[in-house]
Design an enzyme around this catalytic site. Structure first.
Site, PDB file in Angstrom:
ATOM      1  N   GLY A 221       0.817  -1.203   0.000  1.00 40.84           N
ATOM      2  CA  GLY A 221       0.000   0.000   0.000  1.00 40.84           C
ATOM      3  C   GLY A 221       0.855   1.259   0.000  1.00 40.84           C
ATOM      4  N   SER A 222       0.371   2.259   0.704  1.00 39.35           N
ATOM      5  CA  SER A 222       1.004   3.581   0.627  1.00 39.35           C
ATOM      6  C   SER A 222       2.381   3.658   1.278  1.00 39.35           C
ATOM      7  CB  SER A 222       0.082   4.629   1.253  1.00 39.35           C
ATOM      8  OG  SER A 222      -1.071   4.790   0.459  1.00 39.35           O
ATOM      9  N   THR A 223       2.783   2.637   2.049  1.00 39.95           N
ATOM     10  CA  THR A 223       4.152   2.664   2.578  1.00 39.95           C
ATOM     11  C   THR A 223       5.163   2.617   1.439  1.00 39.95           C
ATOM     12  OG1 THR A 223       4.197   0.249   2.864  1.00 39.95           O
ATOM     13  CG2 THR A 223       3.511   1.575   4.765  1.00 39.95           C
ATOM     14  N   LYS A 225       5.096   4.347  -1.125  1.00 41.57           N
ATOM     15  CA  LYS A 225       5.298   5.704  -1.639  1.00 41.57           C
ATOM     16  C   LYS A 225       6.638   6.287  -1.172  1.00 41.57           C
ATOM     17  CE  LYS A 225       0.344   6.532  -2.018  1.00 41.57           C
ATOM     18  NZ  LYS A 225      -0.860   7.090  -1.372  1.00 41.57           N
TER      19      LYS A 225
END
Length: 492
Positions: A221-223, A225
């Site tokens: 997920g957004s980790t 990014k």
């Protein structure tokens, strides 16, 4: 000597010669093969004829040995806080073999390792029983307790990994649900076999024997990014965290008519890297991935350790970032979706490299191997694995991750008086994303001298939670905070 007798003598001589050759072949050439043959019960009897050496944490053994009765195996393995430490130790069972450190360092623990040859030779001469050596780990007991108890309190499935960024030492390696290796350490056909069967995945869908910290890959997920931001800085696509990006809203993924959505009404139009990470803008980081392209994103992922198995020395699955993706697939992968998948160890490595000014150290959990006399047989030296970011860009990314905790989605990781950087993640999974998402949090904490003694990755998979209540900041960040606090206190 008459001819018949001479023939008999020659024949008998050949038989003796063949016997000598065969005897030497068995004793010297086939010795190792026969010694390790699973059907050679004498080997197993010898392995359990004396207490095993211990696995050590913070100078204290987390394992032991106990005498058994009614068996030709004299000693069996015991464990202290077995479920908490099982992802580190693995198990050593008279009936079911050994795994992880118990298996990898079996020679040291039983005393059969060639590096103990001189000491064991002296023991034989003096009549002293052979003794196993010890495996001294890098683990921090307080951090492990905080990690395991946090996962247990949460009640779902999950894992935690904590690293020391400057060395790569593994400080915590927790997985939940877990199991007690003591419950099947013997070879009873009733108690041990029954306990073993209850733990198997076919009988227990929670799969407590799965080491989720090393052997399970999740969409990050957004980790992820953080990896995409690192790629943007290193490539020079953006050089200043406070520089506005060229990101329209809505942003339609290339080659499609599908706009990439953000979660909620957040300020993502042309947002700076700092604001985009603070609010976790899918559009900004998806477009960055698409603009950089598959090759550059894959190269950065590999620098952080993706696509390669890690050996700690326990093997960790390779994390995944695909090649040969089109721009829209690259965009989705760059926000931690599509085919991207990572172990908790891998995401701890990402946070660790950023915290260590861009230098990624090889993760390891064995500090040294000792003889029973505590003489050092071997010691692990820290090893640089790669340099994903320059120190300058790493410090820019640190400032962005610290904003996430100070003002963004990671506020639950705040520690009074301590600088904390982090990134939340809520990763979709299941057909059409119908399953409950995974909650992620990666982070680091800085000491008073500005160094970062700990980096952490936490993942929670909770099938019973209300979907809208699942977030990295809500479920995973508090566990990471407690682990970081435990490490910081242990260093005071």
């Amino acid at each position: 000597m008459n001819k018949p007798l001479r023939r008999i003598a020659v024949f008998c001589g050949l038989l003796v010669l063949a016997l000598l050759i065969r005897d030497n072949w068995i004793q010297y050439v086939q010795a190792d093969e026969l010694r390790s043959d699973k059907n050679n019960r004498r080997v197993t009897i010898e392995r359990y004829a004396s207490p095993r050496g211990d696995i050590i944490v913070d100078g204290k053994p987390i394992t032991g040995s106990a005498e058994t009765s009614g068996s030709d195996f004299k000693f069996k393995r015991t464990y202290k806080n077995g479920p908490m430490w099982a992802p580190v130790t693995g198990y050593a069972s008279q009936a079911f073999g050994a795994t992880q450190l118990e298996s990898i360092e079996d020679g040291i623990l039983t005393g059969n390792d060639d590096r103990l040859f001189f000491r064991n030779t002296l023991d034989m001469l003096t009549g002293k029983k052979q003794e196993g050596g010890n495996v001294v780990t890098t683990l921090n007991a307080a951090a492990q307790k905080a990690a395991y108890n946090g996962l247990k309190k949460q009640g779902g499935k999950g894992a935690v990994v904590a690293l020391e960024p400057s060395t790569g030492k593994i400080l915590s390696l927790a997985s939940y649900p877990s199991y007690d290796p003591s419950s099947f350490a013997g070879n009873s056909t009733t108690t041990d076999t029954d306990a073993w069967q209850k733990l198997q995945k076919k009988n227990n869908p929670n799969d407590p024997m799965l080491n989720r910290a090393l052997r399970e890959t999740y969409p990050p997920g957004s980790t992820f990014k953080v990896v995409t931001a690192a790629a943007a800085l290193e490539d020079g696509l953006y050089t200043d965290p406070n520089e506005k990006t060229e990101t329209p809203l809505p942003w339609t993924m290339p080659g499609t008519t599908t706009p990439l959505k953000n979660e909620g009404n957040i300020p993502c139009k042309n947002a700076t890297l700092r604001v985009a990470l603070q609010y976790s803008c899918n559009t900004v980081f998806g477009k960055i991935g698409s603009d950089l392209g598959n090759d550059k994103m894959l190269d950065m992922a590999k620098k952080f350790g993706f696509t390669e198995e890690q050996f700690t020395p326990v093997r960790s699955n390779a994390s995944v970032f695909s090649d040969d993706m089109n721009p829209s697939e690259t965009a989705l992968s760059s926000i931690g979706q599509f085919n991207t998948a990572a172990t908790p160890l891998q995401m701890a490595m990402v946070a660790s490299a950023v915290a260590n000014d861009g230098k990624l150290m090889k993760p390891y959990m064995v500090e040294e191997l000792q003889a029973r006399s505590v003489d050092t047989i071997a010691r692990t030296e820290p090893e640089e694995l790669s340099q994903p970011l320059s120190p300058e860009n790493a410090q820019k990314l640190q400032s962005m991750m610290e904003t996430v905790v100070d003002k963004g989605t990671g506020s639950n990781a705040k520690i009074p008086g301590v600088t904390v950087g982090g990134k939340t993640g809520t990763a979709q999974h299941g057909v059409d994303n119908k399953e409950n998402p995974y909650a992620w949090f990666i982070s680091y904490a800085k000491g008073e001298d500005g160094s970062a003694p700990v980096a952490v990755a936490v993942v929670i998979e909770d099938d019973n939670a209300v979907r809208d209540d699942i977030s990295g900041g809500g479920l995973a960040a508090p566990i990471a905070r407690n682990v970081m606090e435990a490490v910081l206190k242990s260093k005071q």
